[in-house]
Design an enzyme around this catalytic site. Structure first.
Site, mmCIF file in Angstrom:
data_model
loop_
_atom_site.group_PDB
_atom_site.id
_atom_site.type_symbol
_atom_site.label_atom_id
_atom_site.label_comp_id
_atom_site.label_asym_id
_atom_site.label_seq_id
_atom_site.Cartn_x
_atom_site.Cartn_y
_atom_site.Cartn_z
ATOM 1 N N ARG A 1 -8.668 -13.709 -3.190
ATOM 2 C CA ARG A 1 -9.456 -13.465 -1.992
ATOM 3 C C ARG A 1 -10.185 -12.136 -2.155
ATOM 4 O O ARG A 1 -9.648 -11.193 -2.752
ATOM 5 C CB ARG A 1 -8.570 -13.403 -0.740
ATOM 6 C CG ARG A 1 -8.133 -14.753 -0.214
ATOM 7 C CD ARG A 1 -9.303 -15.557 0.341
ATOM 8 N NE ARG A 1 -8.890 -16.837 0.893
ATOM 9 C CZ ARG A 1 -8.971 -18.007 0.249
ATOM 10 N NH1 ARG A 1 -9.432 -18.061 -0.988
ATOM 11 N NH2 ARG A 1 -8.605 -19.123 0.856
ATOM 12 N N GLU B 1 -17.977 -12.374 1.988
ATOM 13 C CA GLU B 1 -18.644 -13.632 1.620
ATOM 14 C C GLU B 1 -19.491 -14.186 2.761
ATOM 15 O O GLU B 1 -19.033 -14.128 3.907
ATOM 16 C CB GLU B 1 -17.581 -14.707 1.277
ATOM 17 C CG GLU B 1 -17.000 -14.516 -0.075
ATOM 18 C CD GLU B 1 -15.912 -15.543 -0.410
ATOM 19 O OE1 GLU B 1 -15.968 -16.679 0.105
ATOM 20 O OE2 GLU B 1 -15.021 -15.176 -1.183
ATOM 21 N N HIS C 1 -17.452 -18.779 -5.024
ATOM 22 C CA HIS C 1 -16.179 -19.313 -4.492
ATOM 23 C C HIS C 1 -16.004 -20.800 -4.867
ATOM 24 O O HIS C 1 -15.945 -21.670 -4.005
ATOM 25 C CB HIS C 1 -16.086 -19.117 -2.975
ATOM 26 C CG HIS C 1 -14.664 -19.126 -2.468
ATOM 27 N ND1 HIS C 1 -14.235 -18.388 -1.384
ATOM 28 C CD2 HIS C 1 -13.568 -19.797 -2.914
ATOM 29 C CE1 HIS C 1 -12.948 -18.620 -1.178
ATOM 30 N NE2 HIS C 1 -12.521 -19.473 -2.101
HETATM 31 C C1 DGY Z 1 -8.310 -22.037 -0.986
HETATM 32 O O1 DGY Z 1 -7.840 -23.128 -0.734
HETATM 33 O O2 DGY Z 1 -7.733 -21.004 -0.672
HETATM 34 C C2 DGY Z 1 -9.618 -22.009 -1.659
HETATM 35 O O3 DGY Z 1 -10.001 -20.724 -1.974
HETATM 36 C C3 DGY Z 1 -10.663 -22.686 -0.800
HETATM 37 O O4 DGY Z 1 -11.675 -23.119 -1.644
#
Ligand code: DGY
Length: 322
Positions: free
Chosen positions: A241, A270, A288
């Site tokens: 993240r 983002e 992403h």
């Molecule tokens: C997640 O599931 O955490 C992914 O990053 C979404 O694409």
């Protein structure tokens, strides 16, 4: 419930059409054919009118949204394994159940971490731009040399499902030495060795790949000080993240040569990306894409649907977050 006696499920964005059809067959369903991001007001309207909502990482399900007066939604079935887009404390306080979609995106996300690692090591983004821009003048022995991956040390921050899948690919497939730091996992496995401190891990790794959840404790885990603890030749990979990395500190570390490069799939704000990163050749930037394979996105949809079915049949949720 609708007049037909079936719960109303709202899917906030387009998901693979096969799964949209499966959801529509099982529940009264409102889809988003134009795939337009939902405003706060639109999300509040969903909260008031639907029985369950299937949001994704880009939908901010804040306390304000959860506490919409007259809220009817009883389940937030998140489309994703990470759920930092949802105010979990607010959901818990309001008695709204939350589920996620673990396991089904493990391999795809691990593949993308390896993609970024290889692209960054071998200057693949830079090389591709070079060819497309018509700058390539032909083979020469010193042209665009990268760095080897085989034999190098990969440091994993966190050792959950995705980090373990990366371990297998990096260790068995690419002959890398793998070390990890995870406050919850003391013993090594799958060929990866545990390191008791993050500092120790950062100091010995040629590549550092982030695999921890976004929690208040992991916000800006990779700050200026931690980036300084990395080797000057090392590269940072982030498929976890965005806010696990202090993006401004990362920009400074790359500008000052504190580290050698970065491969990023996620960002602090983002879809905004720091303007400085866009200009750097030693940085690979993806939008992403961690779970972005058709097979995975279908599996995520089916897992979310399974949670919705379980919830409305009164059975325990398979993937209950709260
Ligand atoms: C997640 O599931 O955490 C992914 O990053 C979404 O694409």
């Amino acid at each position: 419930m609708t007049a037909a006696g079936r719960p109303l499920v709202v899917v906030t964005r387009r998901i693979p059409s096969a799964v949209e059809l499966e959801i529509a067959a099982a529940f009264e369903t409102r889809l988003n054919p134009s795939d337009t991001p939902m405003s706060v007001d639109a999300l509040k309207e969903v909260m008031r009118t639907a029985d369950a909502v299937l949001p994704c990482v880009a939908d901010k399900i804040t306390a304000e949204v959860i506490n919409t007066p007259g809220r009817k939604v009883k389940l937030i079935a998140n489309y994703g394994v990470g759920f930092n887009n949802i105010d979990i404390a607010a959901a818990k306080a309001a008695g709204v159940a939350v589920s996620n979609t673990p396991e089904v995106l493990t391999e795809a996300t691990a593949d993308l971490a390896m993609t970024l690692l290889l692209m960054t090591a071998r200057r693949a983004g830079e090389g591709e731009r070079h060819v497309r821009n018509g700058q390539w003048t032909g083979w020469r022995p010193t042209h665009m040399m990268g760095t080897m991956v085989t034999g190098k040390t990969l440091g994993l921050v966190g050792f959950g499902r995705i980090a373990r899948a990366v371990t297998k690919k990096a260790h068995d497939g690419f002959g890398m030495k793998v070390v990890f730091h995870d406050p919850l996992v003391a013993a090594g496995s799958l060929g990866a060795e545990a390191r008791p401190t993050l500092e120790q891990l950062l100091g010995e790794s040629d590549f550092v790949s982030l695999h921890c959840p976004a929690l208040p404790e992991t916000r800006h885990l990779m700050n200026a000080e931690r980036l300084r603890q990395m080797k000057q030749s090392a590269m940072l990979i982030n498929t976890a993240r965005g806010d696990v990395v202090d993006e401004a500190a990362l920009v400074a570390a790359l500008q000052e040569g504190t580290i050698a490069g970065a491969g990023l799939d996620v960002y602090e704000r983002e879809p905004a990306v720091a303007a400085e990163l866009l200009k750097m050749e030693n940085v690979v930037l993806l939008p992403h894409l961690g779970s972005a394979t058709l097979e995975t996105r279908e599996a995520m949809g089916r897992r979310a649907l399974e949670n919705i079915r379980l919830f409305f049949s009164g059975a325990p949720l398979r993937d209950r977050v709260v």
